[in-house]
Design a protein around this motif. Structure first.
Motif, PDB file in Angstrom:
ATOM      1  N   ASP A   9       0.816  -1.213   0.000  1.00  0.00           N
ATOM      2  CA  ASP A   9       0.000   0.000   0.000  1.00  0.00           C
ATOM      3  C   ASP A   9       0.850   1.265   0.000  1.00  0.00           C
ATOM      4  O   ASP A   9       0.418   2.305  -0.512  1.00  0.00           O
ATOM      5  CB  ASP A   9      -0.909   0.003   1.235  1.00  0.00           C
ATOM      6  N   SER A  56      -5.037  -7.078  -5.945  1.00  0.00           N
ATOM      7  CA  SER A  56      -5.513  -6.557  -4.663  1.00  0.00           C
ATOM      8  C   SER A  56      -4.333  -6.091  -3.835  1.00  0.00           C
ATOM      9  O   SER A  56      -3.239  -6.639  -3.919  1.00  0.00           O
ATOM     10  CB  SER A  56      -6.273  -7.642  -3.905  1.00  0.00           C
ATOM     11  N   SER A 108      -4.792  -6.799   2.083  1.00  0.00           N
ATOM     12  CA  SER A 108      -5.757  -7.892   1.953  1.00  0.00           C
ATOM     13  C   SER A 108      -5.130  -9.273   2.136  1.00  0.00           C
ATOM     14  O   SER A 108      -5.851 -10.243   2.406  1.00  0.00           O
ATOM     15  CB  SER A 108      -6.405  -7.843   0.560  1.00  0.00           C
ATOM     16  N   GLN A 163      -4.825   1.976  -7.157  1.00  0.00           N
ATOM     17  CA  GLN A 163      -5.039   0.636  -6.609  1.00  0.00           C
ATOM     18  C   GLN A 163      -6.348   0.044  -7.120  1.00  0.00           C
ATOM     19  O   GLN A 163      -7.294   0.758  -7.445  1.00  0.00           O
ATOM     20  CB  GLN A 163      -5.060   0.684  -5.078  1.00  0.00           C
ATOM     21  N   LEU A 175      -9.156  -1.768  -5.712  1.00  0.00           N
ATOM     22  CA  LEU A 175      -9.821  -2.170  -4.479  1.00  0.00           C
ATOM     23  C   LEU A 175     -11.104  -2.937  -4.737  1.00  0.00           C
ATOM     24  O   LEU A 175     -11.704  -3.485  -3.806  1.00  0.00           O
ATOM     25  CB  LEU A 175     -10.144  -0.935  -3.625  1.00  0.00           C
TER      26      LEU A 175
END
Length: 408
Positions: free
Chosen positions: A140, A155, A159, A371, A373
């Motif tokens: 991230d 992902s 996660s 990203q 998501l």
């Protein structure tokens, strides 16, 4: 399975030649009749195994797209060409190679394997005005730096462990009470472990320890020894392949016997069960993709079609998620170029930002940070020597076996 579509993809892959289209006069991405993309990959070094799986995914994309005539761009169809360079699993080298691609006029980039190399490449991509489809850089933190030209098909890191914690919370009976996290000390693995521990606490588990070891090590005995006396019900490893195998092997040697093991990255790969044999049984793993993933696209078809095409291309070997996420990243660039009607990087960037496509990998749709998501992780368990999907329930192939170490 969509039998006709699967057959068509297999035939297309079989007909695709090793040649990648005419060279064209220009070296820019899309000069002549070619859509030229650069890829810096871990073909040697500590992440060579995962890098090789990533390359297979890129190649399957190239073959499938070219066998259907290439990428529609205006009145032309451009054959896809991927130029590979070996970053030797080193972030600095990956950054240098992306710069070299830029010097050659190659503005469209497929990401390297891993978060550290992807983060290094992303900084260069931003500076150069290139565009990168990220296949395996999940940390991230990459997407907290304001970059506008890197888009992750997979992902995010938070996660990876959290999905397994959620699966255990929903499905493990009797429900375990305590968890210990073992993590490699690279940025991706730390993010995964921290996010997993946070989710475990949120769901009411007692996190008794979080221990770190050097990334790439094959000796995790010190970390296992530290948690042995705490007798955790679950040991969750934030790892890559070599470290994940080492946890299971050395836990057995040291007499560390939780009710279950759960690990990122390693369990879905063929090397995991092959290396561990019966000792792999019952291990949970998080995965970006399985053959039960919903969604389809015009290039590949469904997840089942992808599996059929992959087996045809690679000697009958079943696919796993590293290859699938790489193919998906490649398709993201292909769709973006097609929607842009251009290979000009700013137009491709804008088209990528607006992308909303269903694919064999699931949805490709990006936040303003780049990203994905929308796509959810799945959880597999090694049962009878093979990874089978156990969570979420709506795509499960089998019930979770718990305790996970019961058959060893």
């Amino acid at each position: 399975m969509h039998t006709k579509k699967a057959a068509a993809v297999v035939a297309a892959v079989a007909l695709a030649t090793a040649g990648c289209g005419s060279k064209g006069e220009h070296e820019a991405s899309g000069g002549g009749d070619t859509l030229r993309i650069g890829a810096s990959l871990s073909l040697t070094g500590s992440l060579a195994r995962e890098g090789g799986l990533t390359k297979e995914g890129y190649e399957l994309c190239r073959q499938a797209v070219n066998a259907k005539g290439g990428v529609p761009v205006g009145s032309k169809k451009l054959k896809l060409e991927i130029q590979y360079q070996d970053d030797t699993s080193k972030p600095d080298t990956a950054a240098q190679l992306v710069d070299q691609f830029n010097d050659k006029g190659v503005k469209l980039i497929l990401g390297p394997y891993g978060s550290a190399t992807t983060e290094a490449a992303a900084a260069v991509v931003e500076r150069n005005g290139q565009v990168m489809a990220d296949s395996s850089g999940a940390d991230d933190k990459i997407f907290q730096k304001g970059y506008k030209r890197t888009f992750a098909a997979l992902s995010p890191a938070h996660s990876y462990a959290a999905s397994m914690v959620q699966a255990i919370n929903e499905m493990a009976k009797p429900k375990p009470k305590t968890m210990a996290f073992l993590s490699a000390d690279d940025g991706f693995s730390k993010t995964v472990a921290e996010s997993g521990a946070e989710e475990a606490r949120r769901l009411g588990f007692d996190v008794v320890a979080t221990e770190y070891f050097p990334s790439g090590t094959s000796d995790v005995s010190a970390a296992l020894t530290k948690v042995k006396s705490l007798k955790p019900d679950v040991i969750l490893g934030s790892v890559h392949v070599a470290e994940g195998i080492a946890i299971i092997k050395q836990a057995k040697e040291l007499g560390v016997t939780p009710a279950g093991f759960a690990e990122t990255v390693a369990p879905p790969t063929p090397d995991f069960a092959k290396s561990l044999g019966a000792d792999a049984e019952g291990t949970l793993g998080s995965t970006q993709w399985t053959e039960k993933t919903t969604g389809e696209d015009k290039w590949i078809g469904s997840a089942a079609d992808y599996a059929t095409a992959f087996k045809a291309a690679f000697g009958g070997r079943a696919p796993e998620y590293h290859g699938a996420e790489a193919t998906a990243a490649c398709l993201a660039l292909v769709f973006a170029v097609e929607h842009a009607g251009s290979t000009e990087p700013d137009k491709v960037r804008d088209a990528m930002s607006a992308l909303d496509e269903q694919t064999f990998f699931g949805p490709l749709k990006f936040t303003d940070k780049g990203q994905n998501l929308t796509k959810k992780m799945q959880v597999i368990q090694i049962q009878d020597g093979k990874p089978v999907t156990v969570w979420p329930k709506d795509v499960a192939e089998s019930a979770m076996i718990w305790p996970g170490t019961g058959k060893r």
